[in-house]
Design a protein around this motif. Structure first.
Motif, short mmCIF file in Angstrom:
data_model
loop_
_atom_site.label_atom_id
_atom_site.label_comp_id
_atom_site.label_asym_id
_atom_site.label_seq_id
_atom_site.Cartn_x
_atom_site.Cartn_y
_atom_site.Cartn_z
N GLY A 57 -13.87 5.81 -18.51
CA GLY A 57 -13.18 4.55 -18.80
C GLY A 57 -13.91 3.33 -18.28
O GLY A 57 -15.10 3.36 -18.00
N ARG A 58 -13.13 2.26 -18.11
CA ARG A 58 -13.72 0.95 -17.83
C ARG A 58 -13.93 0.66 -16.36
O ARG A 58 -14.49 -0.37 -16.00
CB ARG A 58 -12.85 -0.16 -18.45
CG ARG A 58 -11.42 -0.22 -17.94
CD ARG A 58 -10.61 -1.26 -18.72
NE ARG A 58 -9.20 -1.24 -18.43
CZ ARG A 58 -8.61 -1.96 -17.48
NH1 ARG A 58 -9.34 -2.73 -16.70
NH2 ARG A 58 -7.30 -1.90 -17.30
N THR A 59 -13.49 1.57 -15.48
CA THR A 59 -13.62 1.26 -14.06
C THR A 59 -13.64 2.53 -13.22
O THR A 59 -13.16 3.59 -13.64
CB THR A 59 -12.46 0.36 -13.58
OG1 THR A 59 -12.67 -0.02 -12.22
CG2 THR A 59 -11.12 1.05 -13.71
N PHE A 60 -14.20 2.40 -12.03
CA PHE A 60 -14.05 3.40 -10.99
C PHE A 60 -12.59 3.35 -10.53
O PHE A 60 -11.78 2.57 -11.07
CB PHE A 60 -15.01 3.06 -9.84
CG PHE A 60 -15.21 4.17 -8.84
CD1 PHE A 60 -15.96 5.29 -9.17
CD2 PHE A 60 -14.68 4.07 -7.56
CE1 PHE A 60 -16.16 6.31 -8.25
CE2 PHE A 60 -14.87 5.08 -6.63
CZ PHE A 60 -15.61 6.21 -6.98
N VAL A 61 -12.21 4.14 -9.57
CA VAL A 61 -10.83 4.13 -9.07
C VAL A 61 -10.49 2.73 -8.56
O VAL A 61 -11.12 2.22 -7.64
CB VAL A 61 -10.64 5.16 -7.94
CG1 VAL A 61 -9.25 5.05 -7.35
CG2 VAL A 61 -10.89 6.57 -8.48
N ALA A 62 -9.48 2.11 -9.18
CA ALA A 62 -9.13 0.72 -8.85
C ALA A 62 -7.93 0.62 -7.94
O ALA A 62 -7.30 -0.43 -7.85
CB ALA A 62 -8.89 -0.06 -10.14
N GLY A 63 -7.59 1.72 -7.25
CA GLY A 63 -6.52 1.64 -6.27
C GLY A 63 -5.61 2.85 -6.31
O GLY A 63 -5.78 3.77 -7.11
N GLY A 64 -4.61 2.83 -5.44
CA GLY A 64 -3.64 3.90 -5.38
C GLY A 64 -2.50 3.66 -6.35
O GLY A 64 -2.41 2.62 -7.01
N ASP A 65 -1.62 4.63 -6.45
CA ASP A 65 -0.41 4.51 -7.26
C ASP A 65 0.64 3.83 -6.40
O ASP A 65 1.26 4.46 -5.53
CB ASP A 65 0.04 5.90 -7.71
CG ASP A 65 1.30 5.86 -8.56
OD1 ASP A 65 1.82 4.74 -8.80
OD2 ASP A 65 1.75 6.92 -8.99
N ILE A 66 0.83 2.53 -6.62
CA ILE A 66 1.69 1.75 -5.72
C ILE A 66 3.14 2.22 -5.77
O ILE A 66 3.86 2.15 -4.77
CB ILE A 66 1.55 0.25 -6.06
CG1 ILE A 66 0.11 -0.20 -5.77
CG2 ILE A 66 2.53 -0.60 -5.26
CD1 ILE A 66 -0.25 -1.54 -6.33
N ALA A 67 3.55 2.75 -6.92
CA ALA A 67 4.92 3.25 -7.00
C ALA A 67 5.16 4.40 -6.03
O ALA A 67 6.30 4.61 -5.57
CB ALA A 67 5.21 3.72 -8.44
N ALA A 68 4.10 5.11 -5.67
CA ALA A 68 4.26 6.24 -4.74
C ALA A 68 4.71 5.78 -3.36
O ALA A 68 5.34 6.54 -2.62
CB ALA A 68 2.95 7.01 -4.63
N PHE A 69 4.43 4.51 -3.01
CA PHE A 69 4.83 4.01 -1.70
C PHE A 69 6.35 3.91 -1.56
O PHE A 69 6.87 3.82 -0.44
CB PHE A 69 4.21 2.64 -1.43
CG PHE A 69 2.71 2.64 -1.35
CD1 PHE A 69 2.04 3.68 -0.74
CD2 PHE A 69 1.97 1.60 -1.89
CE1 PHE A 69 0.65 3.69 -0.67
CE2 PHE A 69 0.58 1.59 -1.81
CZ PHE A 69 -0.08 2.64 -1.21
N GLU A 70 7.06 3.89 -2.69
CA GLU A 70 8.52 3.79 -2.64
C GLU A 70 9.17 5.12 -2.32
O GLU A 70 10.35 5.17 -1.99
CB GLU A 70 9.05 3.26 -3.98
CG GLU A 70 8.40 1.97 -4.46
CD GLU A 70 8.42 0.86 -3.44
OE1 GLU A 70 9.49 0.65 -2.82
OE2 GLU A 70 7.38 0.21 -3.23
N ASP A 71 8.42 6.21 -2.44
CA ASP A 71 8.95 7.53 -2.13
C ASP A 71 9.16 7.65 -0.62
O ASP A 71 8.21 7.49 0.15
CB ASP A 71 7.96 8.60 -2.61
CG ASP A 71 8.49 10.01 -2.45
OD1 ASP A 71 9.45 10.21 -1.67
OD2 ASP A 71 7.94 10.93 -3.08
N PRO A 72 10.39 7.94 -0.17
CA PRO A 72 10.62 8.05 1.28
C PRO A 72 9.74 9.12 1.93
O PRO A 72 9.50 9.06 3.14
CB PRO A 72 12.10 8.43 1.36
CG PRO A 72 12.70 7.99 0.06
CD PRO A 72 11.61 8.12 -0.96
#
Length: 704
Positions: A57-72
């Motif tokens: 694709g168009r980029t290397f890893v561009a970060g984490g899955d921010i929605a995962a931070f909402e998981d307790p």
């Protein structure tokens, strides 16, 4: 079964680990598990002599899955353990980086032994923008590679750095042109041939040569002083641990503690809320995803004043040709001169190349004739707030622009439906409320008229990010979302002044909350004449309460010719741009209080100021939601953070109310209704707000 986003392929005796998780190869739970599994497969294949890690694709890893931070139950341990295993390999590991390597993506690259990047690549650790710190050893590996000062600067600002800067800092080892994957495989084979010993970032020492003996303690103290952003202190403490802890493992433990310490803070919750909120604004209920859009390749702007010129610049900055129309040659020359001056100032600051500025200026064609707008795809009227004038211009535009062209008005308070009707083409018309300076401010309120064609709305919403704006849809009402709420904010500010507070006290209370500027300074800067005329015009339409004390102070200042900074006196008096106490305004506020029977007192607290200004706004925001003017509470938060200087660490007024508790907000509104009186309904609690409070629900949190 779902295909894993990670695969291990063989390129002769080199392993090729590929991540393919569009659109930005984010580190979702499936991606992390895929990485763990692929590494295990490589470990079990000793015939593979090196590993290349790359992304499709168009980029290397561009970060984490921010929605995962909402998981307790969120934990960074599995990913961090993977990074440790990756770095510990005795066979060379080459990262092939393109596009961006951000957050967990850069942390992945730093765990590799050699970092090869395609020219134009940018890297960064932007977690601070979410109220977080890097949680996968970024605070430990980056200082070892780039030095403590560079690492602190990058992490504390979240700034991305370009390829040359990253190479010079030691974050990257090599740049290449052309076929990145082929170059990475060639580099891996060359390292094997050289019997090269892997260089592990964790084995390095943080360089401290040239740093003051108390460098790290000073950095921590400075960061902790910015108490609205606890992540800054956490970053500084983690970097200090990287430099001073006896082992990498102890630094790793320090980072883990700091990360968990900020993960559940209200500030991080608020900033993550805004991250998702800005991505929700373009989702318009009832608009089909496959709706054909209109083409926007050439744009017209009517009015070359401060606002019109700024709009023209925003469009030209995006590479769009602009026809800028004015009524007189003097006004047109003045407008073009201001545009050139603004570009030259940007060049002088080193933020723009001179040749790029000239190209942008060349995209703006000045004109005195509406006929030159005949072939534009979009025209934006940006003259001053006068309904008769705006209707007159709308009629001209409706007659001259080609069929299918979009007509927009840049009104900040006026009835868009009336202006659209005057154009004769209401389906082609909507509001585009830019904020001043329009070439700088991020917010664009897109006002959907009663007869606006859905394709017109969708086209303008698609245009917004192209010109660097975050757009929020509003329905038609006085002031739309932002200025309608600002009106109640200013109402309470003025009542507090008449009750005995000073402008400095009112401004100071909300600025301590984190707002960029208090209401008195804000209106002095914008122009008291502008604010007063808005109130006066609203009164002509019957929109004011039957309360002679309502906004009495701004109208009295206007009548005296005290327009704020532009006249040297308003709520404050000015020496240059410096606001100083204005005894005349204090005396005027006291006289108006006597005239209108408002009791003066000396017990006004900062907490009362904040509650009366902010909770009134929240209540009005709830009414805006009730009426369907805004689609979501999170949209309101985006308006206020992107356009009015509301602090991101508070998430916007609706988010702030959610975090404080809606039941508390309702209780305080009822308190002020009791102690202030409620003859004009100023403190009537919105039914939606009362309902959400009773149900234990929120107004804006949970935007996804």
């Amino acid at each position: 079964m779902n295909r894993s986003p990670v695969s291990l392929q063989r390129e002769g005796d080199i392993g090729l680990l590929l991540i393919d998780n569009p659109p930005v190869n984010a580190l979702s739970p499936d991606t992390v598990q895929g990485l763990i599994d692929a590494l295990a497969a490589f470990e079990a294949a000793p015939e593979l002599r090196a590993l290349v890690l790359a992304c499709e694709g168009r980029t290397f890893v561009a970060g984490g899955d921010i929605a995962a931070f909402e998981d307790p139950d969120f934990s960074a341990v599995p990913y961090n353990a993977f990074l440790g295993r990756l770095e510990a390999l005795t066979r060379p590991v080459v990262a092939a980086i393109h596009g961006t390597a951000l957050g967990g993506g850069l942390e992945l690259a730093m765990a590799c032994h050699w970092r090869l990047a395609l020219r134009g690549t940018r890297v960064g650790l932007p977690e601070v923008k979410l109220g977080l710190i890097p949680g996968s050893l970024g605070t430990q590996r980056l200082p070892r590679l780039a030095g403590a000062e560079k690492a602190l600067q990058m992490m504390s600002t979240g700034r991305m750095v370009g390829d040359q800067e990253a190479l010079a800092a030691g974050i990257l080892d090599e740049l290449c042109d052309g076929d990145l994957r082929a170059a990475a495989l060639a580099r891996a084979r060359a390292l094997v041939a050289q019997d090269w010993q892997p260089r592990r970032a964790s084995a390095l020492q943080v360089p401290t040569a040239g740093l003051a003996p108390d460098f790290f303690d000073q950095a921590v103290a400075l960061a902790e002083a910015q108490f609205h952003y606890p992540a800054l202190g956490a970053i500084a403490r983690a970097v200090r641990a990287a430099a001073t802890a006896p082992s990498f493992a102890e630094g790793e433990a320090a980072e883990a503690r700091e990360f968990m310490g900020v993960l559940r803070t209200p500030q991080s919750q608020a900033m993550r809320h805004l991250f998702f909120a800005e991505r929700q604004t373009g989702k318009i209920p009832g608009l089909p995803k496959d709706l054909p859009l209109r083409s926007i390749e050439r744009v017209g702007v009517v009015g070359a004043g401060t606002m019109g010129g700024g709009i023209a610049m925003a469009l030209a900055n995006a590479g769009l040709p602009v026809v800028l129309v004015e009524a007189t040659s003097v006004a047109l020359e003045r407008g073009m001169g201001l545009i050139r001056k603004n570009y030259e100032a940007t060049v002088a600051k080193g933020k723009l190349a001179a040749d790029v500025a000239e190209k942008r200026i060349a995209l703006i064609t000045p004109s005195l004739s509406y006929d030159d707008l005949a072939q534009v795809d979009l025209v934006i009227e940006a003259v001053f707030e006068d309904m008769a004038l705006k209707k007159e211009i709308a009629a001209k535009l409706g007659a001259v622009v080609k069929p299918g062209a979009i007509i927009a008005t840049n009104t900040s308070t006026l009835d868009v439906d009336q202006i659209a009707q005057a154009s004769g083409r209401p389906a082609d018309m909507l509001g585009m409320h830019f904020f001043s300076p329009a070439n700088v401010m991020r917010l664009l309120e897109v006002v959907r008229g009663a007869r606006t064609d859905p394709a017109v709305l969708a086209t303008v919403m698609k245009l917004a990010p192209r010109i660097g704006k975050v757009a929020v849809v509003s329905g038609v009402c006085y002031g739309f979302i932002g200025n309608r709420m600002a009106e109640v904010y200013m109402r309470e500010a003025e009542f507090l002044l008449m009750e005995g507070a000073t402008p400095a006290q009112v401004d100071g209370a909300v600025q301590a909350l984190g707002l960029a500027m208090g209401p008195c300074r804000m209106l002095d800067m914008a122009g008291i004449d502008v604010g007063a005329k808005t109130v006066i015009e609203l009164g002509k339409t019957g929109g004011l309460p039957a309360d002679p004390s309502y906004r009495a102070l701004v109208q009295a200042l206007y009548a005296r010719g005290q327009y704020g900074q532009k006249t040297g006196a308003g709520y404050y008096r000015y020496e240059g741009r410096t606001p100083l106490p204005n005894p005349d305004t204090l005396a005027l506020a006291e006289a108006l209080a006597r005239e209108h029977g408002i009791a003066r007192r000396e017990d006004i607290s900062d907490n009362e100021i904040v509650e009366r200004l902010i909770y009134s706004m929240v209540n009005e925001g709830a009414r805006i939601l009730e009426e369907g003017i805004a689609y979501r509470g999170s949209d309101i938060d985006v308006v206020w953070t992107a356009g009015y200087g509301f602090p991101d660490h508070a998430g916007g007024p609706m988010c702030l109310a959610d975090l404080r508790g809606l039941a508390h907000v309702v209780q305080r509104l009822e308190h002020y209704a009791q102690v202030r009186g409620n003859a004009h309904g100023y403190w009537r609690v919105s039914p939606l707000l009362r309902q959400r409070a009773a149900e234990g629900r929120t107004l804006s949190l949970g935007a996804r």
